[in-house]
Design a protein around this motif. Structure first.
Motif, PDB file in Angstrom:
ATOM      1  N   ARG A   1     -51.208  44.740  56.798  1.00 24.80           N
ATOM      2  CA  ARG A   1     -50.418  44.189  57.898  1.00 24.80           C
ATOM      3  C   ARG A   1     -51.254  43.199  58.711  1.00 24.80           C
TER       4      ARG A   1
ATOM      5  N   LEU B   1     -48.500  42.519  54.495  1.00 23.62           N
ATOM      6  CA  LEU B   1     -47.346  43.343  54.839  1.00 23.62           C
ATOM      7  C   LEU B   1     -46.966  42.940  56.257  1.00 23.62           C
ATOM      8  N   ASN B   2     -45.767  42.419  56.436  1.00 25.59           N
ATOM      9  CA  ASN B   2     -45.342  42.048  57.769  1.00 25.59           C
ATOM     10  C   ASN B   2     -45.263  43.281  58.651  1.00 25.59           C
ATOM     11  N   ALA B   3     -45.501  43.098  59.924  1.00 23.59           N
ATOM     12  CA  ALA B   3     -45.472  44.238  60.852  1.00 23.59           C
ATOM     13  C   ALA B   3     -44.127  44.939  60.831  1.00 23.59           C
TER      14      ALA B   3
END
Length: 309
Positions: free
Chosen positions: A224, A229-231
């Motif tokens: 993230r 990995l997007n939040a």
């Protein structure tokens, strides 16, 4: 590169000191391939706690003496084999299979060789080591093996809801660090989509429970942080905790499990039981919403227009 697959016959070497009870412990594997000129073995030379505890008051010298004699005979036969099994030999030994059958035939003594089996692989020596790890070292009890079983259970849950095609294994990396997730949402509109990682948290050592959870919490947080990995990407860990309540340190294992689950949830990771089919399916069905899409939908609901500088 085209790798030739070869087969060998093998038997499991079993230590059975008390014929009256017919109880045995797997201590080795012996294998032969006449076509490859291959004869080899893997053998547990020291009894270790598992074998000694299994047979109660067994004198360890009985095991050591017997195994050394067997190892000497196995080594003698191995020296007659034309090669190690890494490549096919132009010369075939007519005696290898006879020696294998003679060595492993039923007879009185502390060793039993069970039934004959067949194994196919690309490298005979490595294949033999795999069998030794499985039958003697019991590699199937490892985290990796247990989590493979959990992955099959999750895959069946997704398949039952016709969702299995939406998820595929994928390696996520930031350049210096990479990790493979077994279920990543395939072709989402934005971002990496939903991620599912079954986790075994039922280890016998409480420290290993905490360490294993921390490893995967770190993986999610790092990916993230580096934008892999997007939040807002949803991550689900279906978990399996300690089950054998009769174990001596069960209370400590439960404490470690609870602490680990709490830490995962604190890192924005959803955690459910791996047996909770409905929640796994519900997670997989929920539409993934990116941060941009979420703001746009919020404005639409509030009937707001975007503000321009």
């Amino acid at each position: 590169m085209d790798m030739r697959r070869m087969a060998f016959r093998y038997k499991i070497i079993r230590f059975m000191p008390f014929a009256e009870t017919a109880e045995f412990a797997n201590i080795g594997v012996v294998a032969v391939s006449q076509d490859a000129g291959f004869f080899d073995y893997r053998l547990k030379l020291e009894a270790g706690k598992r074998v000694l505890n299994f047979f109660g008051n067994l004198d360890p010298d009985i095991y050591t003496f017997s195994v050394k004699r067997l190892a000497a005979e196995l080594e003698r036969i191995k020296r007659t084999a034309p090669n190690s099994g890494l490549q096919l030999s132009l010369f075939k030994s007519p005696d290898l299979e006879w020696s294998f059958d003679e060595l492993t035939r039923p007879r009185e003594g502390v060793f039993d060789f069970g039934s004959q089996r067949l194994f196919v692989c690309e490298n005979l020596s490595e294949g033999l080591s795999v069998l030794f790890s499985y039958y003697v070292k019991r590699s199937f009890l490892s985290n990796a093996y247990r989590e493979q079983i959990l992955e099959r259970e999750v895959r069946e849950s997704l398949k039952s809801a016709s969702l299995d095609n939406r998820f595929k294994p994928e390696r996520l990396a930031d350049g210096a660090y990479e990790v493979e997730f077994p279920f990543v949402e395939a072709e989402p509109k934005l971002g990496a989509g939903r991620v599912i990682k079954p986790l075994h948290l039922g280890q016998r050592d409480p420290t290993r429970i905490i360490d294993h959870g921390a490893k995967w919490r770190y993986a999610v947080e790092r990916l993230r942080k580096h934008g892999k990995l997007n939040a807002t990407d949803a991550v689900l860990f279906p978990v399996e905790g300690p089950t054998d309540a009769s174990s001596e340190n069960f209370a400590w294992r439960i404490e470690a499990y609870t602490e680990t689950v709490d830490a995962l949830r604190a890192s924005d990771i959803q955690v459910v039981s791996v047996r909770d089919h409905d929640k796994i399916v519900e997670f997989a069905k929920t539409k993934h919403v990116s941060a941009t899409e979420g703001i746009a939908e919020g404005r639409q609901l509030l009937n707001l227009k975007p503000r321009h500088g």
